[in-house]
Design an enzyme around this catalytic site. Structure first.
Site, mmCIF file in Angstrom:
data_model
loop_
_atom_site.group_PDB
_atom_site.id
_atom_site.type_symbol
_atom_site.label_atom_id
_atom_site.label_comp_id
_atom_site.label_asym_id
_atom_site.label_seq_id
_atom_site.Cartn_x
_atom_site.Cartn_y
_atom_site.Cartn_z
ATOM 1 N N CYS A 197 20.006 41.206 37.855
ATOM 2 C CA CYS A 197 19.792 42.144 38.954
ATOM 3 C C CYS A 197 18.848 44.025 37.906
ATOM 4 O O CYS A 197 18.571 45.122 38.854
ATOM 5 C CB CYS A 197 21.157 42.770 38.687
ATOM 6 S SG CYS A 197 22.137 42.297 39.880
ATOM 7 N N HIS A 234 20.364 50.769 40.649
ATOM 8 C CA HIS A 234 20.567 49.255 40.832
ATOM 9 C C HIS A 234 22.003 49.628 41.755
ATOM 10 O O HIS A 234 23.292 49.920 41.425
ATOM 11 C CB HIS A 234 21.221 47.970 40.612
ATOM 12 C CG HIS A 234 21.860 46.695 40.448
ATOM 13 N ND1 HIS A 234 21.201 46.524 41.136
ATOM 14 C CD2 HIS A 234 22.700 45.912 40.544
ATOM 15 C CE1 HIS A 234 22.023 45.086 41.272
ATOM 16 N NE2 HIS A 234 23.049 45.012 40.646
ATOM 17 N N ASN A 290 25.241 44.218 47.070
ATOM 18 C CA ASN A 290 25.066 44.130 46.087
ATOM 19 C C ASN A 290 23.790 42.824 46.646
ATOM 20 O O ASN A 290 24.191 41.629 46.624
ATOM 21 C CB ASN A 290 25.677 43.973 44.747
ATOM 22 C CG ASN A 290 24.772 43.359 43.328
ATOM 23 O OD1 ASN A 290 23.198 43.207 43.447
ATOM 24 N ND2 ASN A 290 25.272 43.365 42.601
HETATM 25 O O1 UT7 Z 1 24.778 43.451 39.960
HETATM 26 C C1 UT7 Z 1 25.421 42.860 38.701
HETATM 27 C C2 UT7 Z 1 26.316 43.370 38.140
HETATM 28 N N1 UT7 Z 1 27.697 44.014 38.914
HETATM 29 C C3 UT7 Z 1 28.280 44.819 38.172
HETATM 30 O O2 UT7 Z 1 28.038 46.269 37.714
HETATM 31 C C4 UT7 Z 1 30.191 44.762 38.559
HETATM 32 C C5 UT7 Z 1 30.592 45.209 38.325
HETATM 33 N N2 UT7 Z 1 31.895 44.989 38.463
HETATM 34 C C6 UT7 Z 1 32.763 45.493 39.229
HETATM 35 O O3 UT7 Z 1 31.679 46.573 39.791
HETATM 36 C C7 UT7 Z 1 33.966 45.480 39.601
HETATM 37 O O4 UT7 Z 1 34.644 45.444 37.745
HETATM 38 C C8 UT7 Z 1 34.696 45.430 40.637
HETATM 39 C C9 UT7 Z 1 34.617 45.596 41.924
HETATM 40 C C10 UT7 Z 1 34.167 44.252 40.542
HETATM 41 C C11 UT7 Z 1 36.317 44.830 40.555
HETATM 42 O O5 UT7 Z 1 36.594 45.914 40.926
HETATM 43 P P1 UT7 Z 1 38.237 46.744 39.479
HETATM 44 O O6 UT7 Z 1 38.385 48.616 39.624
HETATM 45 O O7 UT7 Z 1 37.637 46.500 38.210
HETATM 46 O O8 UT7 Z 1 39.283 45.366 39.952
HETATM 47 P P2 UT7 Z 1 39.312 44.932 38.617
HETATM 48 O O9 UT7 Z 1 39.009 43.667 38.647
HETATM 49 O O10 UT7 Z 1 40.226 45.229 37.304
HETATM 50 O O11 UT7 Z 1 41.213 44.163 39.563
HETATM 51 C C12 UT7 Z 1 41.844 45.083 40.017
HETATM 52 C C13 UT7 Z 1 43.178 44.682 41.121
HETATM 53 C C14 UT7 Z 1 42.934 42.904 40.412
HETATM 54 O O12 UT7 Z 1 45.075 42.704 40.523
HETATM 55 P P3 UT7 Z 1 45.953 42.899 39.207
HETATM 56 O O13 UT7 Z 1 45.768 42.111 38.649
HETATM 57 O O14 UT7 Z 1 45.486 44.523 39.144
HETATM 58 O O15 UT7 Z 1 47.143 42.828 40.425
HETATM 59 C C15 UT7 Z 1 42.585 41.508 40.603
HETATM 60 O O16 UT7 Z 1 43.015 40.842 41.131
HETATM 61 O O17 UT7 Z 1 42.515 43.959 42.300
HETATM 62 C C16 UT7 Z 1 42.567 42.626 42.443
HETATM 63 N N3 UT7 Z 1 41.134 42.334 43.043
HETATM 64 C C17 UT7 Z 1 41.183 42.450 44.814
HETATM 65 N N4 UT7 Z 1 41.876 42.654 45.198
HETATM 66 C C18 UT7 Z 1 41.816 43.063 47.087
HETATM 67 C C19 UT7 Z 1 40.364 41.879 42.721
HETATM 68 N N5 UT7 Z 1 38.780 41.427 44.241
HETATM 69 C C20 UT7 Z 1 39.924 41.926 44.687
HETATM 70 C C21 UT7 Z 1 39.233 42.343 45.971
HETATM 71 N N6 UT7 Z 1 40.406 43.034 47.056
HETATM 72 N N7 UT7 Z 1 38.342 42.148 46.558
#
Ligand code: UT7
Length: 337
Positions: A118, A259, A289
């Site tokens: 990225c 980005h 993205n």
């Molecule tokens: O471009 C390269 C660089 N990449 C980035 O900058 C991406 C960086 N990361 C992010 O943008 C975020 O971490 C995500 C969007 C990927 C995830 O958001 P988050 O607020 O960090 O969520 P999380 O990973 O802490 O997950 C929270 C909950 C989890 O469930 P539990 O463990 O709380 O029960 C996940 O299993 O959300 C769940 N979850 C989803 N639920 C519905 C993870 N993905 C999904 C989904 N739909 N697609």
């Protein structure tokens, strides 16, 4: 003025290409256990574009390159170098940049791909600028293009909701006025973290095999939470540090072009720089993205909308796998090239 800068490296044209096929959050929620609300709230994404399965990344890169030629009217024979930033090249080699170079008839150009995920476009833009600053080249084409749908596991909700396909690029020209164009940059890498965001298969470490495919090693994997924390701190940190060392603040910027990985990451960086919303380019809602393509697509849209004028300051900042991150400060220039 840095001693390495003999000439200005000025963006004189910008263009982009997006596939027609729109994939909404509702479409993705048919495939994995997710909802439109979750995706929108956690990322800011409403929809993304996916390229047809039988078309490669170069298809989009060539469209963006041809659009650059059409819009600018420049002769492809005047291009000295073509750089394509991508993590989804058509094949391991030859480089996608060579495929673009041949397709557009840039017969006098050399060509290579740059892999920085990225951060690929800002890394490439700054690399290209060095050839112009030094006087080695007059004109460079820089493209960021990724077909992320080709490496997505559409059963993994942690990744498949986040990415899209697209391409964007610029023409960089030499300017006799060296205070115009790229003003300064700050690029960083931390190769000690290879595990939080990667595609492990298909390289020399895990060559493609039945086993590697069975294990899904050809797909992108991400520890979202750790990359999120990293991106929130680094996007803001590198942007502020670059402004600081040039005696600038967010107030001096016309536009911030970050980005597009997550709206919350962008908002955190904008807040640190005290930037009002209208100075921050956001299109993650429509395109998600697109990795190396997010910044040039946003830049091209702003270019078409004439959102900056001669001498306006633009800051472009990328963060991604590697880990890599970097920021490039441009003073917009006209009447060069
Ligand atoms: O471009 C390269 C660089 N990449 C980035 O900058 C991406 C960086 N990361 C992010 O943008 C975020 O971490 C995500 C969007 C990927 C995830 O958001 P988050 O607020 O960090 O969520 P999380 O990973 O802490 O997950 C929270 C909950 C989890 O469930 P539990 O463990 O709380 O029960 C996940 O299993 O959300 C769940 N979850 C989803 N639920 C519905 C993870 N993905 C999904 C989904 N739909 N697609």
């Amino acid at each position: 003025m840095q001693p390495w800068r003999k000439y200005g490296a000025v963006v004189t044209e910008a263009a982009h290409f997006l596939p027609e096929r729109i994939v909404t959050n509702a479409d993705v929620s048919q495939l994995v256990d997710t909802t439109d609300e979750w995706i929108l709230e956690r990322t800011g994404i409403k929809e993304r574009r996916f390229l047809d399965e039988d078309k490669p990344t170069s298809y989009m890169a060539i469209h963006a390159a041809r659009s650059l030629l059409d819009k600018s009217g420049i002769d492809p024979l005047t291009i000295d170098l073509v750089i394509v930033a991508t993590v989804t090249p058509d094949m391991v080699f030859p480089a996608t940049a060579c495929i673009v170079q041949a397709a557009i008839g840039a017969e006098n150009a050399w060509a290579f791909d740059l892999s920085a995920a990225c951060s690929g476009f800002v890394y490439s833009l700054v690399t290209a600028s060095q050839f112009i600053h030094s006087g080695a080249h007059r004109r460079v084409m820089v493209i960021g293009a990724d077909k992320m749908s080709s490496i997505l596991d559409m059963t993994d909700r942690n990744t498949c909701v986040l990415f899209g396909d697209g391409a964007g690029g610029v023409i960089l020209d030499r300017c006799e006025n060296s205070s115009i164009g790229l003003v300064d940059f700050l690029h960083r890498a931390d190769g000690s973290d290879k595990s939080s965001l990667n595609v492990l298969g298909g390289g020399s470490l895990n060559p493609a095999s039945h086993e590697s495919v069975d294990q899904g090693l050809h797909f992108v994997r991400q520890d979202g939470r750790s990359v999120f924390k990293f991106a929130v701190s680094k996007m803001a940190e590198v942007s502020v540090e670059l402004l600081d060392r040039n005696g600038l603040t967010g107030r001096d910027l016309k536009l911030f072009i970050p980005h597009q990985a997550n709206l919350r990451i962008i908002d955190a960086a904008a807040e640190r720089m005290k930037l009002p919303q209208e100075k921050v380019l956001v299109n993650i809602d429509r395109f998600a993205n697109t990795t190396a393509a997010t910044i040039p697509i946003a830049l091209s849209q702003a270019f078409d909308e004439k959102r900056f004028q001669h001498e306006d300051l633009l800051l472009m900042t990328g963060v991604g796998a590697g880990l890599t991150w970097g920021s490039a400060l441009f003073r917009w220039g006209e009447n060069c090239g």
